[in-house]
Motif scaffolding. Structure first.
Motif, mmCIF file in Angstrom:
data_model
loop_
_atom_site.group_PDB
_atom_site.id
_atom_site.type_symbol
_atom_site.label_atom_id
_atom_site.label_comp_id
_atom_site.label_asym_id
_atom_site.label_seq_id
_atom_site.Cartn_x
_atom_site.Cartn_y
_atom_site.Cartn_z
ATOM 1 N N GLY A 163 0.832 -1.197 0.000
ATOM 2 C CA GLY A 163 0.000 0.000 0.000
ATOM 3 C C GLY A 163 0.861 1.240 0.000
ATOM 4 N N LYS A 164 0.512 2.205 0.826
ATOM 5 C CA LYS A 164 1.305 3.428 0.944
ATOM 6 C C LYS A 164 1.740 3.642 2.387
ATOM 7 N N VAL A 165 2.072 2.551 3.069
ATOM 8 C CA VAL A 165 2.548 2.630 4.444
ATOM 9 C C VAL A 165 3.950 3.231 4.457
ATOM 10 N N VAL A 166 4.196 4.158 5.383
ATOM 11 C CA VAL A 166 5.514 4.788 5.510
ATOM 12 C C VAL A 166 5.943 4.797 6.971
ATOM 13 N N ILE A 167 7.239 5.038 7.175
ATOM 14 C CA ILE A 167 7.763 5.234 8.517
ATOM 15 C C ILE A 167 7.501 6.687 8.885
ATOM 16 N N ALA A 168 6.567 6.913 9.786
ATOM 17 C CA ALA A 168 6.144 8.272 10.118
ATOM 18 C C ALA A 168 7.048 8.920 11.161
ATOM 19 N N ALA A 169 7.688 8.117 12.002
ATOM 20 C CA ALA A 169 8.538 8.681 13.053
ATOM 21 C C ALA A 169 9.565 7.647 13.493
ATOM 22 N N VAL A 170 10.711 8.154 13.981
ATOM 23 C CA VAL A 170 11.774 7.310 14.525
ATOM 24 C C VAL A 170 12.107 7.831 15.924
ATOM 25 N N TYR A 171 12.073 6.930 16.908
ATOM 26 C CA TYR A 171 12.409 7.304 18.279
ATOM 27 C C TYR A 171 13.711 6.604 18.665
ATOM 28 N N ASP A 197 23.561 -3.123 18.283
ATOM 29 C CA ASP A 197 24.043 -1.767 18.476
ATOM 30 C C ASP A 197 23.110 -0.845 17.707
ATOM 31 N N PHE A 198 22.794 0.300 18.293
ATOM 32 C CA PHE A 198 21.902 1.249 17.633
ATOM 33 C C PHE A 198 22.630 2.547 17.341
ATOM 34 N N GLU A 199 22.332 3.113 16.201
ATOM 35 C CA GLU A 199 22.854 4.429 15.837
ATOM 36 C C GLU A 199 21.696 5.261 15.300
ATOM 37 N N PRO A 200 21.330 6.388 15.942
ATOM 38 C CA PRO A 200 21.961 6.946 17.142
ATOM 39 C C PRO A 200 21.753 6.062 18.374
ATOM 40 N N GLY A 201 22.755 6.062 19.260
ATOM 41 C CA GLY A 201 22.746 5.185 20.417
ATOM 42 C C GLY A 201 22.176 5.845 21.654
ATOM 43 N N GLY A 202 22.131 5.068 22.727
ATOM 44 C CA GLY A 202 21.685 5.580 24.011
ATOM 45 C C GLY A 202 20.287 5.174 24.408
ATOM 46 N N CYS A 203 19.491 4.713 23.457
ATOM 47 C CA CYS A 203 18.118 4.311 23.751
ATOM 48 C C CYS A 203 18.082 2.799 23.965
ATOM 49 N N ILE A 204 17.511 2.371 25.096
ATOM 50 C CA ILE A 204 17.463 0.940 25.401
ATOM 51 C C ILE A 204 16.566 0.191 24.423
#
Length: 231
Positions: A163-171, A197-204
């Motif tokens: 469909g037209k699903v998108v990533i609306a936000a990144v936390y 590992d996450f980038e940007p990091g710091g979020c559990i």
């Protein structure tokens, strides 16, 4: 006696007709009313179907993210070998493991090999870098002469949402805050234990919010051991 009664009823109808003719069929007004009712019912049915389809697209997209994370984690655990898609180049290991790249505003996600151990996907146009070069993966090869080095991109596959699903936000980030327009999340599963590992990091437990055309949303969370949950 019955024939006389039928003749009398027909005569009565004819007498009641404005122009003196029989009025046994639908009038134009009745036909228009019937057509209007059919159109209204059809519109309601289509809208309901469209709404259900939008919700299914959203659910499917969330599951695609979950599957991509699981697949990527298994790539690292299994020491998957990597080469450029569509070629017969020698398969080589990815020193930094494998990852999933997610970007706000996109209707797709990428699975990649972190060949240069940079903890991020960085050699494709989706990152927004106009000067990207597809050279973060390399292998030494010998083709009847001295040993040379071949370079190729990190990208393994692209998964497009239905469909037209998108990533609306990144936390993500130190306080798991919304990253704003164009914000992205690199989730890399590092060998040998395939922890994330996450980038940007710091979020559990960073997350992304998916949205369909009707405005419905689903939030997908990813933790450091690769366990995902959809909310």
């Amino acid at each position: 006696m019955e024939m006389t009664h039928m003749h009398h009823e027909t005569s009565t109808r004819a007498a009641n007709a404005p122009d003196g003719r029989h009025s046994l069929g639908f009038t134009l007004v009745e036909m228009l009313v019937s057509i209007s009712i059919i159109v209204i019912i059809s519109s309601i049915t289509f809208a309901s179907f469209r709404g259900n389809e939008d919700k299914l697209d959203l659910q499917h997209s969330a599951q695609l993210v979950v599957q991509a994370v699981d697949q990527t984690k298994n790539f690292t655990l299994g020491s998957r070998l990597h080469r450029e898609a569509g070629t017969a180049d020698t398969l080589t290991p990815s020193g930094g493991g494998y990852g999933v790249y997610l970007k706000q505003g996109e209707g797709r996600i990428l699975i990649f090999a972190d060949c240069n151990d940079s903890d991020q996907y960085e050699d494709g146009p989706m990152t927004g870098d106009p000067d990207y070069i597809k050279d973060d993966c390399q292998e030494a090869f010998e083709a009847g002469g001295p040993v040379s080095t071949r370079y190729y991109p990190e990208e393994i596959s692209e998964i497009v949402f239905p469909g037209k699903v998108v990533i609306a936000a990144v936390y993500a980030g130190s306080e798991c805050v919304e990253q704003g327009p164009g914000g992205d999340l690199h989730t890399i599963f590092v060998p040998p234990n395939s922890l994330a590992d996450f980038e940007p990091g710091g979020c559990i437990e960073p997350s992304i919010v998916l949205q369909n055309t009707a405005g419905d949303t689903a939030q997908v969370f990813i933790n450091s051991v690769g366990v995902t949950r959809v909310q």
